[in-house]
Design an enzyme around this catalytic site. Structure first.
Site, PDB file in Angstrom:
ATOM      1  N   HIS A 183       1.798   4.629  -2.846  1.00 29.28           N
ATOM      2  CA  HIS A 183       1.960   6.073  -2.616  1.00 29.28           C
ATOM      3  C   HIS A 183       3.348   6.537  -3.040  1.00 29.28           C
ATOM      4  O   HIS A 183       3.508   7.562  -3.718  1.00 29.28           O
ATOM      5  CB  HIS A 183       1.780   6.379  -1.127  1.00 29.28           C
ATOM      6  CG  HIS A 183       0.370   6.367  -0.644  1.00 29.28           C
ATOM      7  ND1 HIS A 183      -0.610   7.173  -1.180  1.00 29.28           N
ATOM      8  CD2 HIS A 183      -0.232   5.658   0.356  1.00 29.28           C
ATOM      9  CE1 HIS A 183      -1.748   6.960  -0.535  1.00 29.28           C
ATOM     10  NE2 HIS A 183      -1.544   6.048   0.392  1.00 29.28           N
ATOM     11  N   HIS A 231       0.835  -1.206   0.000  1.00 28.52           N
ATOM     12  CA  HIS A 231       0.000   0.000   0.000  1.00 28.52           C
ATOM     13  C   HIS A 231       0.869   1.256   0.000  1.00 28.52           C
ATOM     14  O   HIS A 231       0.669   2.156  -0.834  1.00 28.52           O
ATOM     15  CB  HIS A 231      -0.898  -0.029   1.246  1.00 28.52           C
ATOM     16  CG  HIS A 231      -1.824   1.137   1.357  1.00 28.52           C
ATOM     17  ND1 HIS A 231      -3.145   1.078   0.957  1.00 28.52           N
ATOM     18  CD2 HIS A 231      -1.637   2.405   1.822  1.00 28.52           C
ATOM     19  CE1 HIS A 231      -3.726   2.240   1.169  1.00 28.52           C
ATOM     20  NE2 HIS A 231      -2.826   3.074   1.691  1.00 28.52           N
ATOM     21  N   GLU A 232       1.821   1.320   0.903  1.00 32.77           N
ATOM     22  CA  GLU A 232       2.667   2.513   0.986  1.00 32.77           C
ATOM     23  C   GLU A 232       3.589   2.641  -0.218  1.00 32.77           C
ATOM     24  O   GLU A 232       3.929   3.760  -0.623  1.00 32.77           O
ATOM     25  CB  GLU A 232       3.465   2.511   2.293  1.00 32.77           C
ATOM     26  CG  GLU A 232       2.618   2.503   3.556  1.00 32.77           C
ATOM     27  CD  GLU A 232       1.564   3.593   3.607  1.00 32.77           C
ATOM     28  OE1 GLU A 232       1.757   4.663   2.972  1.00 32.77           O
ATOM     29  OE2 GLU A 232       0.528   3.383   4.272  1.00 32.77           O
ATOM     30  N   GLU A 243      -4.463   7.868  -3.252  1.00 30.63           N
ATOM     31  CA  GLU A 243      -5.012   6.625  -2.730  1.00 30.63           C
ATOM     32  C   GLU A 243      -5.368   5.655  -3.848  1.00 30.63           C
ATOM     33  O   GLU A 243      -5.338   4.437  -3.658  1.00 30.63           O
ATOM     34  CB  GLU A 243      -6.242   6.920  -1.868  1.00 30.63           C
ATOM     35  CG  GLU A 243      -6.629   5.809  -0.913  1.00 30.63           C
ATOM     36  CD  GLU A 243      -5.592   5.539   0.167  1.00 30.63           C
ATOM     37  OE1 GLU A 243      -5.623   4.429   0.743  1.00 30.63           O
ATOM     38  OE2 GLU A 243      -4.749   6.423   0.433  1.00 30.63           O
TER      39      GLU A 243
END
Length: 488
Positions: free
Chosen positions: A258, A254-255, A284
């Site tokens: 980003h 997830h990170e 996101e």
């Protein structure tokens, strides 16, 4: 174009100082000794005073009035600087510094309250943050809606009424899918011991495969995983539970989504208003597409199953299909960041409604815990057992991120649109994912969205990448197909 050149030279220094402030925040959440918190709060306030003075310098107004766009990039820079200048001038310098000071202290106070499950200890902190952010929102709104005004920090041009309508349109199909899943056969679960060092080794391997450049980044640990920075220095954090490797692995993916957005922006935009992600909703979309539509796909799970068995031995499931089901298990857990794709948006809706009520003055911070617990019971059918599984679980309110939560669901919506187009353009995405190679999908994101940074508005960024206006339909169609297969 002397006015434009002077403006950009001035802005470059402001952007650099903003990066320094961001890195100071990263240090506070990863390496800073606990006893340094009071001094760090003063340092953050001092930095904010300097930044606010630069962001409201009268020369900016003169340069903006005199400057003319020479091309699309200059036009976008002027658009973003005018928006920021007009917005920053509405906030008193003293208020901006006080928000920086209080939220710096509040982050550590939240972490301590969360660790000790002491809800009462957090209420005064939350009250002060809400008071300051409401004051800021009123200054920005100039008689309009305070929540809408604060949302502009994270999603320019978004309004709460549109977010509420989006949630209302999504909820029935999400709830129907969840009820179908919960009535079906329970998914398998992993078992065994998953040592921290091995988890972090695999997280590093996965981050690299998803395109994260360690020459310009690093992974550290934090209470609440996050990504920080842009351009040549983009850092991520994760967390580790030796009984639950998915927490670390999927937080990392997830990170990385980003971080790759920031790392892949055209270097010509470095230290300019275009040199960062255009909004948190678009941001996101990257993290959620990386984590869910790539990382939790059946194809990628088939590779990850074998890799985890190589590293950890027996893991409690004995087939690729059961592993895929375990990764995508649907449940009514307390924690948003660990929620499955069906329940995730319901978690966001809860937070959206509560923070709007706080900012509107309809819900006192002292009553937030009870309101949260009642709503959670109604939405998920489970009683919250402790504050760290309830309203203390997220860092956002302690650091003043009021108006941020709806961008998570907006990001899911954008991700649905983007991945539908990526799959249409690259039909062999799944074959690559099954080999542990996300690069066709991540490369499509880099080429069609990430490299442009803030060149276009959020909606136009998605429209440019997909050819269509953003809609919830691709996301809901994807979820119905995926979970219809998992829970027939």
């Amino acid at each position: 174009m002397p006015a434009y050149d002077d403006l950009m030279a001035f802005q470059r220094v402001t952007e650099a100082l903003g990066q320094v402030a961001g890195r100071t925040g990263w240090d506070q959440e990863t390496l800073m000794p606990r006893g340094a918190a009071p001094q760090r709060a003063e340092e953050m306030a001092a930095l904010e005073e300097v930044l606010h003075a630069r962001r409201t310098d009268p020369r900016l107004g003169d340069w903006l009035d005199e400057a003319h766009a020479r091309d699309d990039v200059a036009d976008a820079n002027l658009r973003e600087m005018r928006r920021a200048y007009d917005r920053n001038r509405k906030v008193p310098a003293k208020l901006a510094a006080e928000i920086a000071r209080v939220t710096s202290l509040a982050q550590g106070q939240w972490a301590e309250a969360r660790a000790s499950d002491d809800a009462a200890a957090f209420v005064p902190v939350l009250s002060e943050v809400v008071r300051l952010r409401r004051e800021e929102g009123a200054a920005l709104a100039e008689g309009g809606d305070v929540y809408d005004a604060l949302m502009q920090d994270y999603e320019p041009d978004a309004v709460a009424a549109d977010m509420a309508a989006m949630f209302d349109s999504m909820r029935p199909r999400l709830v129907a899918l969840r009820e179908r899943a919960l009535a079906g056969e329970a998914a398998p679960t992993l078992s065994g011991h998953f040592p921290e060092g091995t988890q972090l080794l695999l997280a590093h391997e996965i981050a690299t495969a998803f395109g994260y450049d360690f020459a310009h980044g690093r992974i550290d640990r934090a209470v609440h995983p996050f990504s920080s920075g842009s351009g040549l220095d983009v850092r991520i954090t994760t967390r580790v539970d030796e009984d639950d490797p998915f927490n670390c692995l999927y937080s990392t993916i997830h990170e990385v989504g980003h971080a790759c957005y920031e790392q892949n922006i055209d270097r010509d935009h470095l230290l300019t208003p275009l040199g960062r992600g255009v909004s948190m909703g678009v941001h996101e979309s990257q993290s959620r597409s990386y984590e869910n539509q790539m990382g939790r796909s059946e194809a990628y799970c088939s590779w990850l199953y074998g890799r985890m068995r190589d590293l950890f031995g027996e893991i409690g499931v004995t087939s690729e299909r059961d592993f895929y089901r375990a990764v995508n298990s649907v449940g009514t857990g307390f924690i948003r960041t660990e929620a499955d794709e069906l329940n995730y948006n319901l978690h966001v809706m809860l937070r959206f409604d509560i923070e709007r009520a706080m900012l509107d003055g309809d819900l006192a911070p002292a009553d937030v815990e009870a309101a949260w617990n009642d709503r959670f019971q109604a939405d998920f059918g489970v009683a919250v057992d402790k504050p760290s599984n309830g309203f203390l679980q997220d860092v956002h309110w302690s650091v003043g991120l009021m108006g941020y939560f709806p961008t998570y669901s907006l990001g899911n919506l954008y991700a649905g649109c983007l991945m539908a187009k990526a799959r249409a353009d690259l039909p062999r995405i799944d074959a690559a994912l099954a080999a542990g190679d996300p690069s066709p999908a991540t490369g499509w994101m880099a080429a069609n969205l990430q490299r442009f940074g803030g060149l276009r508005t959020p909606v136009e960024t998605v429209r440019h990448a997909t050819g269509d206006a953003p809609s919830a339909e691709p996301l809901l169609t994807y979820l119905e197909a995926k979970f219809g297969d998992l829970y027939p």
